[in-house]
Design a protein around this motif. Structure first.
Motif, PDB file in Angstrom:
ATOM      1  N   UNK A 256     -13.126 -16.360  27.483  1.00  0.00           N
ATOM      2  CA  UNK A 256     -12.793 -16.993  26.203  1.00  0.00           C
ATOM      3  C   UNK A 256     -13.832 -16.775  25.104  1.00  0.00           C
ATOM      4  N   UNK A 257     -15.115 -16.662  25.446  1.00  0.00           N
ATOM      5  CA  UNK A 257     -16.134 -16.535  24.398  1.00  0.00           C
ATOM      6  C   UNK A 257     -15.917 -15.323  23.500  1.00  0.00           C
ATOM      7  N   UNK A 258     -15.535 -14.145  24.034  1.00  0.00           N
ATOM      8  CA  UNK A 258     -15.340 -12.999  23.131  1.00  0.00           C
ATOM      9  C   UNK A 258     -14.289 -13.225  22.057  1.00  0.00           C
ATOM     10  N   UNK A 259     -13.366 -14.156  22.261  1.00  0.00           N
ATOM     11  CA  UNK A 259     -12.317 -14.411  21.267  1.00  0.00           C
ATOM     12  C   UNK A 259     -12.873 -15.095  20.023  1.00  0.00           C
ATOM     13  N   UNK A 260     -14.062 -15.649  20.127  1.00  0.00           N
ATOM     14  CA  UNK A 260     -14.695 -16.304  18.984  1.00  0.00           C
ATOM     15  C   UNK A 260     -15.651 -15.373  18.243  1.00  0.00           C
ATOM     16  N   UNK A 261     -15.814 -14.126  18.734  1.00  0.00           N
ATOM     17  CA  UNK A 261     -16.829 -13.222  18.203  1.00  0.00           C
ATOM     18  C   UNK A 261     -16.194 -11.917  17.721  1.00  0.00           C
ATOM     19  N   UNK A 262     -16.904 -11.162  16.872  1.00  0.00           N
ATOM     20  CA  UNK A 262     -16.386  -9.858  16.450  1.00  0.00           C
ATOM     21  C   UNK A 262     -16.258  -8.908  17.637  1.00  0.00           C
ATOM     22  N   UNK A 263     -15.259  -8.062  17.659  1.00  0.00           N
ATOM     23  CA  UNK A 263     -15.127  -7.090  18.755  1.00  0.00           C
ATOM     24  C   UNK A 263     -16.385  -6.221  18.876  1.00  0.00           C
ATOM     25  N   UNK A 264     -16.827  -6.018  20.101  1.00  0.00           N
ATOM     26  CA  UNK A 264     -18.001  -5.190  20.330  1.00  0.00           C
ATOM     27  C   UNK A 264     -19.320  -5.925  20.274  1.00  0.00           C
ATOM     28  N   UNK A 265     -19.280  -7.265  20.171  1.00  0.00           N
ATOM     29  CA  UNK A 265     -20.534  -8.019  20.060  1.00  0.00           C
ATOM     30  C   UNK A 265     -21.408  -7.819  21.288  1.00  0.00           C
ATOM     31  N   UNK A 266     -20.845  -7.964  22.472  1.00  0.00           N
ATOM     32  CA  UNK A 266     -21.646  -7.876  23.681  1.00  0.00           C
ATOM     33  C   UNK A 266     -22.094  -6.452  23.993  1.00  0.00           C
ATOM     34  N   UNK A 267     -21.506  -5.462  23.306  1.00  0.00           N
ATOM     35  CA  UNK A 267     -21.949  -4.073  23.454  1.00  0.00           C
ATOM     36  C   UNK A 267     -22.880  -3.669  22.319  1.00  0.00           C
ATOM     37  N   UNK A 268     -23.206  -4.611  21.447  1.00  0.00           N
ATOM     38  CA  UNK A 268     -24.123  -4.365  20.332  1.00  0.00           C
ATOM     39  C   UNK A 268     -23.664  -3.200  19.467  1.00  0.00           C
ATOM     40  N   UNK A 269     -22.367  -3.185  19.137  1.00  0.00           N
ATOM     41  CA  UNK A 269     -21.846  -2.164  18.234  1.00  0.00           C
ATOM     42  C   UNK A 269     -22.527  -2.295  16.877  1.00  0.00           C
ATOM     43  N   UNK A 270     -22.860  -1.176  16.279  1.00  0.00           N
ATOM     44  CA  UNK A 270     -23.616  -1.165  15.033  1.00  0.00           C
ATOM     45  C   UNK A 270     -22.919  -1.981  13.948  1.00  0.00           C
ATOM     46  N   UNK A 271     -23.691  -2.724  13.196  1.00  0.00           N
ATOM     47  CA  UNK A 271     -23.149  -3.531  12.109  1.00  0.00           C
ATOM     48  C   UNK A 271     -23.093  -4.999  12.467  1.00  0.00           C
ATOM     49  N   UNK A 272     -21.997  -5.647  12.093  1.00  0.00           N
ATOM     50  CA  UNK A 272     -21.867  -7.086  12.308  1.00  0.00           C
ATOM     51  C   UNK A 272     -21.922  -7.482  13.785  1.00  0.00           C
ATOM     52  N   UNK A 273     -21.261  -6.746  14.712  1.00  0.00           N
ATOM     53  CA  UNK A 273     -21.352  -7.159  16.125  1.00  0.00           C
ATOM     54  C   UNK A 273     -22.786  -7.225  16.641  1.00  0.00           C
ATOM     55  N   UNK A 274     -23.593  -6.208  16.352  1.00  0.00           N
ATOM     56  CA  UNK A 274     -24.985  -6.224  16.805  1.00  0.00           C
ATOM     57  C   UNK A 274     -25.761  -7.353  16.135  1.00  0.00           C
ATOM     58  N   UNK A 275     -25.461  -7.611  14.873  1.00  0.00           N
ATOM     59  CA  UNK A 275     -26.143  -8.699  14.158  1.00  0.00           C
ATOM     60  C   UNK A 275     -25.842 -10.044  14.793  1.00  0.00           C
ATOM     61  N   UNK A 276     -24.580 -10.260  15.131  1.00  0.00           N
ATOM     62  CA  UNK A 276     -24.178 -11.501  15.778  1.00  0.00           C
ATOM     63  C   UNK A 276     -24.834 -11.627  17.158  1.00  0.00           C
ATOM     64  N   UNK A 277     -24.892 -10.530  17.911  1.00  0.00           N
ATOM     65  CA  UNK A 277     -25.520 -10.558  19.227  1.00  0.00           C
ATOM     66  C   UNK A 277     -26.986 -10.954  19.133  1.00  0.00           C
ATOM     67  N   UNK A 278     -27.727 -10.333  18.217  1.00  0.00           N
ATOM     68  CA  UNK A 278     -29.154 -10.633  18.096  1.00  0.00           C
ATOM     69  C   UNK A 278     -29.391 -12.062  17.642  1.00  0.00           C
ATOM     70  N   UNK A 279     -28.488 -12.582  16.819  1.00  0.00           N
ATOM     71  CA  UNK A 279     -28.602 -13.986  16.410  1.00  0.00           C
ATOM     72  C   UNK A 279     -28.564 -14.890  17.630  1.00  0.00           C
ATOM     73  N   UNK A 280     -27.639 -14.629  18.549  1.00  0.00           N
ATOM     74  CA  UNK A 280     -27.540 -15.443  19.756  1.00  0.00           C
ATOM     75  C   UNK A 280     -28.744 -15.312  20.658  1.00  0.00           C
TER      76      UNK A 280
END
Length: 462
Positions: A256-280
């Motif tokens: 369920x957690x990935x549904x609250x996040x941009x796609x690719x967050x846990x793979x640190x995709x360049x841009x917003x997903x990686x930014x969100x990951x590092x914030x966490x």
């Protein structure tokens, strides 16, 4: 709702607005002040309460419950406000806040304290979202930014004076008095809020479209909060029962957690997903230090609650100073380099905490780790916020901000859970608490290293 200012007569409308909404603004500010005070003041007393209730192994569960529940409370409050207006979740959140403080203060077991903290987080999430929604539903557009800015500043004083004052009360009297005192302070504003928001002028028209859109998010947030709670309990011991809870909690988070996040967050995709990951990751490191360092100071060094409170105040001042430096003196630096610098300072704070676990070391060494970590976060967090907005498409800044806040909570829960598992594993094999603290702190070097490694992926677009 007040009309927009008439052309050429802004001062007249401003005066009418001030008279009409002054009482509500004062009440909202008092509510945010007391919400911040309740959230921050009780933290230094939690290690003392956990030791008094013979629940040190479950202390991470108590610390993490508030964060997990605030995520759910925010989604629940927003869903309720869209469906029936902000007045109802705000009034309910205030009443619940008083009740939960009484529940926590009367705790006879660590489980009751954990339940109180969970309900307190639920109330805090509902109140914060409901106040912002109430301002959006009833205030004229030209005044909303100032009103929202005032709500944010209402957390500054609680972060500076709340922890040491609570420490003094706990040291001179009892940790229970902190909860009872906060309940008494919150009672009158809660009653005023309930009375004020019963007025039809503060009731918003239900929005069925918002209700339909927010229901899936509510179910997802419920699953995530449940998964976090199950996981926090699971890592408190090492036996088949605890393993079952851990697996169940992780399964809910993974699904369920990935549904609250941009796609690719846990793979640190360049841009917003990686930014969100590092914030966490950064928030998880800081929150875990804030949870375990006070516990170390209480259980291993015998530091009184007032000393713990002063450490929290020092961290708040350090964060504010560091944030000012990055925004003024280092504003010309590329933001991703400030992220790297902040992550390295966080790693230095972890190293200080590891050294502080050595029995021969002064308690000041371990306490200073919180201040050093706050310096790192003052560089790290604002830089990531700026980068998240630069990576957001036009009109999607709200989505980016929501994702950052959500993963901040998820990072705190996840990193704390992993560190708690390591800590309790060392206790279960009989290596003692100093070794457990050292291993838990050592684990925090991993997210720091990941943040340094992937910082290049959050670079602002040219």
């Amino acid at each position: 709702m007040a009309a927009d200012p008439a052309p050429g007569r802004p001062e007249v409308t401003e005066g009418l607005f001030s008279r009409k909404y002054a009482a509500a603004t004062s009440i909202f500010a008092a509510v945010m002040f007391l919400t911040g005070l309740a959230a921050l003041a009780v933290v230094p007393t939690l290690p003392t309460a956990a030791r008094a209730l013979d629940g040190v192994s479950l202390y991470p569960l108590v610390a993490g419950c508030f964060v997990a529940a605030s995520l759910l409370g925010g989604v629940l409050g927003g869903h309720w406000a869209d469906r029936a207006g902000a007045h109802r979740p705000l009034a309910a959140g205030m009443v619940l806040a008083v009740v939960t403080l009484l529940v926590s203060g009367a705790s006879t077991s660590i489980w009751q304290l954990a339940a109180g903290r969970f309900l307190d987080g639920l109330a805090a999430g509902m109140v914060a979202v409901a106040i912002n929604t109430a301002i959006g539903q009833t205030y004229p557009g030209h005044v909303r930014p100032r009103a929202l800015a005032l709500m944010s500043t209402c957390w500054i004083i609680p972060s500076l004076v709340g922890p040491p004052l609570a420490g003094l009360v706990a040291e001179w009297w009892t940790w229970r008095a902190v909860f009872y005192g906060l309940a008494a302070l919150t009672l009158v504003p809660a009653l005023v809020v309930v009375a004020l928001l019963r007025s039809s002028s503060w009731s918003a028209t239900p929005t069925p479209s918002g209700e339909t859109a927010s229901r899936p998010a509510l179910l997802v947030a419920t699953a995530v909060s449940l998964g976090a709670a199950l996981g926090q309990y699971g890592v408190s011991g090492w036996d088949p029962r605890h393993l079952l809870f851990t697996v169940g909690g992780l399964a809910l988070l993974v699904v369920f957690a990935p549904r609250l996040l941009p796609p690719g967050t846990w793979r640190a995709v360049r841009g917003l997903p990686a930014t969100v990951l590092l914030c966490g990751l950064g928030s998880g490191v800081f929150f875990t230090l804030e949870a375990f360092v006070p516990l170390l100071l209480v259980t291993e060094r015998g530091v009184p609650p007032v000393g713990i409170g002063l450490a929290f105040t020092g961290a708040a001042l350090a964060w504010a100073a560091s944030s000012w430096v990055q925004g003024h003196l280092l504003n010309h630096w590329p933001r991703h380099r400030l992220v790297v610098t902040g992550a390295l300072v966080l790693a230095g704070a972890v190293a200080v905490a590891i050294v502080g676990t050595v029995p021969a070391m002064s308690a000041f060494v371990a306490a200073s780790a919180m201040v050093v970590a706050a310096v790192g976060m003052g560089l790290f967090a604002p830089s990531l916020t700026v980068l998240s907005l630069s990576h957001s498409p036009a009109g999607r800044q709200g989505y980016a901000s929501s994702a950052m806040q959500t993963n901040q909570n998820l990072g705190q829960i996840s990193v704390l859970g992993a560190a708690s598992g390591v800590f309790n594993a060392f206790l279960s094999i009989g290596w003692g608490e100093p070794a457990g603290y050292g291993a838990a702190f050592g684990l925090l070097l991993v997210p720091c290293a990941v943040a340094v490694l992937y910082a290049v992926r959050v670079r602002a677009p040219e």
